[in-house]
Design a protein around this motif. Structure first.
Motif, PDB file in Angstrom:
ATOM      1  N   UNK A 161       0.849  -1.194   0.000  1.00 46.79           N
ATOM      2  CA  UNK A 161       0.000   0.000   0.000  1.00 46.79           C
ATOM      3  C   UNK A 161       0.884   1.243   0.000  1.00 46.79           C
ATOM      4  N   UNK A 162       0.422   2.292  -0.695  1.00 48.52           N
ATOM      5  CA  UNK A 162       1.217   3.506  -0.850  1.00 48.52           C
ATOM      6  C   UNK A 162       0.523   4.702  -0.220  1.00 48.52           C
ATOM      7  N   UNK A 163       1.333   5.616   0.297  1.00 52.12           N
ATOM      8  CA  UNK A 163       0.883   6.922   0.779  1.00 52.12           C
ATOM      9  C   UNK A 163       1.632   7.964  -0.037  1.00 52.12           C
ATOM     10  N   UNK A 164       0.910   8.954  -0.561  1.00 47.80           N
ATOM     11  CA  UNK A 164       1.566   9.880  -1.480  1.00 47.80           C
ATOM     12  C   UNK A 164       0.866  11.238  -1.487  1.00 47.80           C
ATOM     13  N   UNK A 165       1.616  12.324  -1.703  1.00 45.49           N
ATOM     14  CA  UNK A 165       0.960  13.614  -1.924  1.00 45.49           C
ATOM     15  C   UNK A 165       0.027  13.542  -3.129  1.00 45.49           C
ATOM     16  N   UNK A 166      -1.067  14.258  -3.067  1.00 47.05           N
ATOM     17  CA  UNK A 166      -2.064  14.207  -4.135  1.00 47.05           C
ATOM     18  C   UNK A 166      -1.609  15.021  -5.342  1.00 47.05           C
ATOM     19  N   UNK A 167      -2.433  15.024  -6.376  1.00 43.73           N
ATOM     20  CA  UNK A 167      -2.061  15.666  -7.634  1.00 43.73           C
ATOM     21  C   UNK A 167      -1.961  17.181  -7.537  1.00 43.73           C
ATOM     22  N   UNK A 174       4.548  13.994  -7.571  1.00 42.09           N
ATOM     23  CA  UNK A 174       4.571  12.841  -6.684  1.00 42.09           C
ATOM     24  C   UNK A 174       3.504  11.819  -7.071  1.00 42.09           C
ATOM     25  N   UNK A 175       2.328  12.309  -7.430  1.00 37.96           N
ATOM     26  CA  UNK A 175       1.251  11.412  -7.828  1.00 37.96           C
ATOM     27  C   UNK A 175       1.639  10.626  -9.077  1.00 37.96           C
ATOM     28  N   UNK A 191      -2.535  12.761   0.250  1.00 36.02           N
ATOM     29  CA  UNK A 191      -2.562  13.908   1.155  1.00 36.02           C
ATOM     30  C   UNK A 191      -2.317  15.165   0.338  1.00 36.02           C
ATOM     31  N   UNK A 192      -3.102  16.207   0.578  1.00 31.99           N
ATOM     32  CA  UNK A 192      -2.985  17.413  -0.251  1.00 31.99           C
ATOM     33  C   UNK A 192      -1.902  18.364   0.224  1.00 31.99           C
ATOM     34  N   UNK A 193      -1.021  17.911   1.090  1.00 33.60           N
ATOM     35  CA  UNK A 193       0.142  18.677   1.518  1.00 33.60           C
ATOM     36  C   UNK A 193       1.212  17.697   1.954  1.00 33.60           C
ATOM     37  N   UNK A 195       2.997  18.112   4.532  1.00 39.67           N
ATOM     38  CA  UNK A 195       2.877  18.029   5.979  1.00 39.67           C
ATOM     39  C   UNK A 195       1.954  16.863   6.356  1.00 39.67           C
ATOM     40  N   UNK A 196       2.403  16.003   7.206  1.00 40.20           N
ATOM     41  CA  UNK A 196       1.626  14.836   7.609  1.00 40.20           C
ATOM     42  C   UNK A 196       1.986  13.576   6.851  1.00 40.20           C
ATOM     43  N   UNK A 197       2.767  13.710   5.777  1.00 38.00           N
ATOM     44  CA  UNK A 197       3.151  12.535   4.995  1.00 38.00           C
ATOM     45  C   UNK A 197       4.000  11.582   5.825  1.00 38.00           C
ATOM     46  N   UNK A 198       4.997  12.129   6.532  1.00 39.38           N
ATOM     47  CA  UNK A 198       5.850  11.262   7.346  1.00 39.38           C
ATOM     48  C   UNK A 198       5.045  10.564   8.441  1.00 39.38           C
ATOM     49  N   UNK A 199       4.127  11.295   9.077  1.00 41.89           N
ATOM     50  CA  UNK A 199       3.330  10.693  10.141  1.00 41.89           C
ATOM     51  C   UNK A 199       2.507   9.521   9.625  1.00 41.89           C
ATOM     52  N   UNK A 200       1.957   9.664   8.410  1.00 43.60           N
ATOM     53  CA  UNK A 200       1.155   8.586   7.838  1.00 43.60           C
ATOM     54  C   UNK A 200       2.008   7.356   7.546  1.00 43.60           C
ATOM     55  N   UNK A 201       3.188   7.576   6.988  1.00 45.44           N
ATOM     56  CA  UNK A 201       4.079   6.443   6.673  1.00 45.44           C
ATOM     57  C   UNK A 201       4.588   5.811   7.953  1.00 45.44           C
ATOM     58  N   UNK A 202       4.929   6.636   8.932  1.00 48.67           N
ATOM     59  CA  UNK A 202       5.441   6.120  10.204  1.00 48.67           C
ATOM     60  C   UNK A 202       4.369   5.353  10.966  1.00 48.67           C
TER      61      UNK A 202
END
Length: 272
Positions: A161-167, A174-175, A191-193, A195-202
Motif C-alpha cells: 500500500x502507498x501513501x503519497x501527496x495528491x495531484x 509525486x502522484x 494527502x494534499x500537503x 505536511x503529515x506525509x511522514x506521520x502517515x508512513x510512520x
C-alpha cells in the motif's frame, strides 16, 4: 461573497452593501449574479486591473523605502513549507533572532508559491525553475527516497500500500511517480500537503516518498530505495530584486545560506 467578506474581516451583508455602494457610485454593475456565484463584468475586470496596479505601486514604494534603511531592523515576512520550518528551519530562525534582535520575523507557512511583491519578502522554497523576476541563491538539492516501517521490508514495493501527496502538490509530480511505481489498486492514502506525509508512513498506512533530511533520522522508518531522481528538487532562498539590498533581507539571506549550507550533507542524504 462570503469568502471576500472573510478576507476583509467583515460579515456577508456588509460586503454586499459595500459592493452595491460602489456599483451605484460608478453607475455600472461590477458582477453578474448567477446561482453558481458572481462573474465579473467588463467593468469589474477593469477595476481589478486598476486595483492591482495601485497595489503594485504601493508594494514597490515599500520595497524602495525598506532599501534605504542602513541597519537590519523591522518586519521581515518569510514564506516556507510547513514541514521544512518545523523540521529544519525553526532552530535556525531562533539563532538568527538572537543575532538580529531588531528584526521581527513574520512566518507564512505555505506549500504554494506566494507573490513576493505583496505577500512575503523572502521565500525559502523547493523549485527547479525559480521565476526570473526573483533573485536569490540555490542552497542544496532535496533528495527523496521511499520509506516505510519494518513491516514492509522484503516485500515487492509495487504490491505494498502507498501513501503519497495528491495531484495538487508540486504539479502532480509525486502522484505521477507513485502511479508509475505501484499497482493500480495500491494507493492507500493521498494527502494534499507534504505536511503529515511522514506521520502517515510512520504510522504504517503504507510506504511512500519522503525527503532524506526528514526520514533518515527517524528510528521507526526504513529506507526502501536509493534516491529517486524524479522527485529531487533544488532548495532556494529568493527575494524580489528591489529588496535584495535591504539590510534586513540581506542579513537574513546571508545567514540562511551559511546555516543551511552547513546542513547540506544531511539535506541531500550524503553519507547516510
Amino acid at each position: 461573497m462570503t469568502r471576500a467578506a472573510d478576507q476583509l474581516g467583515i460579515n456577508h451583508s456588509t460586503a454586499f452593501r459595500r459592493l452595491a455602494t460602489i456599483e451605484a457610485s460608478i453607475q455600472q454593475p461590477l458582477f453578474e449574479r448567477h446561482r453558481s456565484g458572481y462573474v465579473a463584468t467588463d467593468a469589474g475586470r477593469a477595476m481589478v486591473l486598476a486595483a492591482s496596479r495601485m497595489d503594485d505601486t504601493v508594494a514597490q514604494f515599500n520595497r524602495e523605502l525598506a532599501g534605504r534603511s542602513s541597519e537590519p531592523a523591522g518586519d521581515l515576512r518569510i514564506t516556507a513549507p510547513a514541514g521544512l520550518v518545523t523540521s529544519i528551519l525553526m532552530p535556525i530562525f531562533a539563532r538568527f533572532q538572537r543575532r538580529y534582535p531588531r528584526i521581527r520575523l513574520d512566518l507564512v507557512l505555505a506549500e504554494e508559491s506566494l507573490n513576493l511583491c505583496r505577500d512575503a519578502d523572502v521565500a525559502i522554497r523547493a523549485s527547479d525553475r525559480p521565476p526570473p523576476s526573483l533573485v536569490g541563491r540555490r542552497l542544496a538539492t532535496i533528495n527523496w527516497a521511499l520509506y516505510g516501517t519494518r513491516n514492509f521490508v522484503g516485500r515487492p514495493l509495487a504490491e505494498c500500500p502507498w501513501v503519497c501527496p495528491s495531484e495538487v502538490v508540486a504539479g502532480g509530480r509525486f502522484a505521477a511517480y507513485a502511479k508509475s511505481q505501484m499497482m493500480s489498486d495500491k494507493l492507500a492514502m493521498s494527502i494534499n500537503t507534504v505536511l503529515g506525509l511522514r506521520e502517515a508512513i510512520e504510522a504504517g498506512c503504507g510506504i511512500g516518498p519522503l525527503p532524506r533530511w526528514e526520514a533518515d533520522t527517524r528510528p521507526n522508518l526504513v529506507r526502501l530505495s536509493e534516491n529517486e531522481p524524479a522527485l529531487a528538487s533544488s532548495l532556494w532562498i529568493l527575494t524580489h530584486a528591489d529588496l535584495r539590498h535591504a539590510p534586513r533581507v540581506r542579513a537574513f539571506m546571508d545567514d540562511m545560506a551559511t546555516e543551511i549550507g552547513a546542513m547540506r550533507p544531511m539535506i541531500e542524504g550524503i553519507g547516510a
